[in-house]
Enzyme design. Structure first.
Site, mmCIF file in Angstrom:
data_model
loop_
_atom_site.group_PDB
_atom_site.id
_atom_site.type_symbol
_atom_site.label_atom_id
_atom_site.label_comp_id
_atom_site.label_asym_id
_atom_site.label_seq_id
_atom_site.Cartn_x
_atom_site.Cartn_y
_atom_site.Cartn_z
ATOM 1 N N HIS A 330 0.046 -5.082 -1.527
ATOM 2 C CA HIS A 330 -0.860 -5.964 -2.250
ATOM 3 C C HIS A 330 -0.286 -7.376 -2.266
ATOM 4 C CE1 HIS A 330 -3.607 -7.449 -5.276
ATOM 5 N NE2 HIS A 330 -2.582 -7.875 -5.972
ATOM 6 N N THR A 397 4.609 -0.818 -1.317
ATOM 7 C CA THR A 397 5.297 -0.925 -0.028
ATOM 8 C C THR A 397 5.353 -2.355 0.506
ATOM 9 O OG1 THR A 397 3.188 -0.094 0.817
ATOM 10 C CG2 THR A 397 5.048 1.417 0.865
ATOM 11 N N GLU A 398 4.454 -3.215 0.020
ATOM 12 C CA GLU A 398 4.527 -4.616 0.430
ATOM 13 C C GLU A 398 3.979 -5.493 -0.690
ATOM 14 O OE1 GLU A 398 3.675 -4.673 5.253
ATOM 15 O OE2 GLU A 398 1.976 -4.647 3.899
ATOM 16 N N ASN A 399 4.786 -6.491 -1.084
ATOM 17 C CA ASN A 399 4.325 -7.517 -2.017
ATOM 18 C C ASN A 399 5.239 -8.719 -1.811
ATOM 19 O OD1 ASN A 399 4.747 -8.480 -5.334
ATOM 20 N ND2 ASN A 399 2.739 -8.519 -4.378
#
Ligand code: BGC
Length: 569
Positions: A330, A397-399
């Protein structure tokens, strides 16, 4: 990643939740950073690796900013040990990496060839991480499909990908599963489908508007389910690991909270984004709203069946429940309003949604055009997942956030602000009862940003791509994130403020050192020029030889002239 073009929303003051300053900490939590194979490894054709669709795409002119490629990128293939030192410095609990399918299966087809050197590379990487007490979280597919599968079968347009990918996944479980306990089948399949097969901005660059993305997504969802079942049947009892998928979604907020139309449009935005993949996995089918909207527009376009494919009854039950955890990527939020698009405009994923995306011009937007910092959207998205999908186990997992600067700028205060805001909202969501057990900053290093080349930098560490050995330098956010990790969140506002100051101090010192180093380099270059034998020779020519010859010439001419004059007299 690129979101649909958003317009600026002028003159309205929103600031929802922005004033909520409460700070939280958490326990039993995994903090990490991430990277991906194609974006960092380089060595694109070394040690038996086959080409991927991204190698083919970037080697064509006009596809990527400045025609840049990831042929050498961060040279991560040769710098595993150095990068592990960076992870140790940060004291992360986990590191998210991806395996390059064509590095271990050059054509993508197991029975054709398995590349032992590729297997060794990932074995060594995993072992080094574990020796340093860093948990590897491993993604099987971060967008680098073997090019042969694209050329022979049309990539994700073709159902045969299911069995080729399943063979590849099983090989990974066999070779690495004794040590890897967290597997992610696909990273951001939304981008694979939408940017690879709808807009063509990403590899393989196909523009099959309104059709290709739905088809690609359909095959990816089935492939994911197949791999989860393989693990469940063959490997789970021996290896005791978990298999999930990593989905990306922005949050969609209705512009007018009193307008039913806007509320429904915002819900539709998230359903077409996250729900497209999450709903089949958690509830067994595409979201109702997607089926209705794509179905309705397909009929209006004179098509006999919906452009959104359907799952059979058996497929629905096979797919439902195939994720041991949800990986969530996100980055940003949009305001949404309802807008009807005529079906006569032709098939299009974007028009199927009947909405417009807007952004508040006051939102910070330091790097990528699409990435506005809106921390409160994160908490809302996390709560949406909790209620929609039965409070699943989530690993973020992604920010993270990017910057556009090309020169060395290590004092990344905007990243510190972004991380503070987003992590804090995640901690509030945990307090709301959302089951988040891990968080991953995207990304460890500046790296190849897909069709944006190296123009957008997401790294905690700056990489100097101009130098052959691609040196890494810590930005201030390294120190800030390190303190969040060691405190397990935000203990109290005063301490957090002092972290900020300390982080900025470290970067200004490093900046000065680097500036001094640059000065030294310039001085050294000047000195080298002076002492260079070639320079000295040139100096001799210009300062001694030329004037001497010149004077001699004048002298000789004068003597000759005198001689001629005398003779004449
Ligand atoms: C992708 C990353 C990329 C990031 C920013 C994510 O969806 O998985 O590879 O770096 O977007 O564009």
């Amino acid at each position: 990643m690129v979101l649909g073009g958003a317009m600026l929303l002028q003159g309205i003051s929103f600031g929802r939740d922005e004033k909520n300053e409460a700070l939280w900490t958490t326990h039993g939590f995994s903090w990490g950073v991430g990277s991906s194979a194609y974006q960092t490894e380089g060595a694109w054709d070394k040690d038996g690796k086959g080409p991927s669709i991204w190698d083919a795409f970037t080697h064509k002119k006009g596809k990527v900013f400045m025609n840049e490629t990831a042929d050498s990128s961060c040279e991560g293939y040769y710098k595993v040990k150095d990068d592990i030192q960076l992870l140790k410095e940060l004291k992360v609990n986990h590191y998210l990496i991806s395996i390059s399918w064509p590095r271990i299966m050059p054509t993508g087809i197991k029975k054709e060839q398995v590349n032992e050197k590729g297997i060794k590379f990932y074995n060594d990487t995993i072992n080094s991480l574990l020796e340093n007490k860093i948990i590897p979280i491993v993604t099987l597919y971060h967008w680098d499909l073997p090019q042969v599968l694209q050329e022979k079968y049309g990539g994700w347009q073709n159902i045969s990908m299911i069995s080729y990918f399943n063979d590849y996944a099983n090989l990974c479980f066999e070779k690495f599963g004794d040590r890897v306990k967290y597997w992610i089948t696909f990273n951001n399949p939304w981008a694979v489908a939408e940017e690879g097969y709808e807009t063509g901005e990403h590899a393989p660059g196909l523009k099959l508007s309104g059709i290709g993305a739905y088809k690609a997504a359909h095959h990816i969802i089935k492939t994911h389910a197949k791999v989860w079942h393989s693990y469940n049947k063959t490997w789970r009892s021996k290896q005791q690991g978990m298999v999930g998928i990593s989905l990306t979604s922005a949050w969609g907020e209705p512009v007018d909270l009193t307008s039913q139309k806007d509320i429904e449009a915002a819900e539709r935005y998230v359903q077409f984004y996250l729900g497209w993949f999450a709903n089949p996995i958690y509830s067994g089918d595409y979201p109702e709203v997607m089926k209705n909207y794509v179905g309705k527009k397909s009929v209006q376009q004179g098509l006999g069946t919906s452009r959104l494919p359907t799952f059979s009854v058996q497929e629905k039950s096979y797919i439902k429940g195939t994720s041991d955890f949800l990986g969530l990527s996100h980055f940003t939020t949009r305001y949404i309003i309802q807008k009807n698009y005529s079906a006569l405009r032709g098939p299009s994923y974007h028009n199927d949604r009947d909405l417009v995306e807007l952004v508040d011009p006051k939102w910070p937007n330091p790097g990528s055009k699409w990435l506005y910092s809106v921390p409160w959207g994160f908490r809302r998205l996390l709560n949406f997942i909790k209620t929609q999908y039965g409070n699943p186990l989530i690993y973020v997992t992604e920010n993270g956030v990017s910057e556009k600067l090309q020169c060395i700028q290590l004092c990344d205060e905007w990243r510190i602000e972004y991380l503070k805001g987003y992590i804090n909202e995640m901690l509030k969501a945990i307090n709301d009862g959302v089951n988040v057990k891990g968080y991953t900053v995207w990304s460890l290093l500046d790296k190849f940003e897909w069709n944006k080349g190296y123009s957008e930098r997401f790294g905690l560490y700056h990489v100097d791509f101009k130098k052959g050995n691609k040196p890494r330098y810590p930005k201030a956010s390294v120190h800030y994130y390190k303190m969040i990790i060691s405190a397990n969140g935000f203990p109290n506002p005063r301490e957090v403020k002092s972290w900020h100051q300390k982080a900025i101090e470290t970067c200004s010192i490093t900046n000065q050192l680097l500036a001094a180093e640059e000065q030294r380099n310039i001085a050294a270059n000047i000195l080298r020029l002076i002492h260079d034998p070639l320079t000295t020779h040139m100096e001799m020519v210009t300062e001694i030889v030329v004037p001497t010859v010149f004077t001699l010439c004048i002298l000789i001419s004068a003597i000759l002239l005198m001689f001629l004059l005398r003779k004449h007299n």
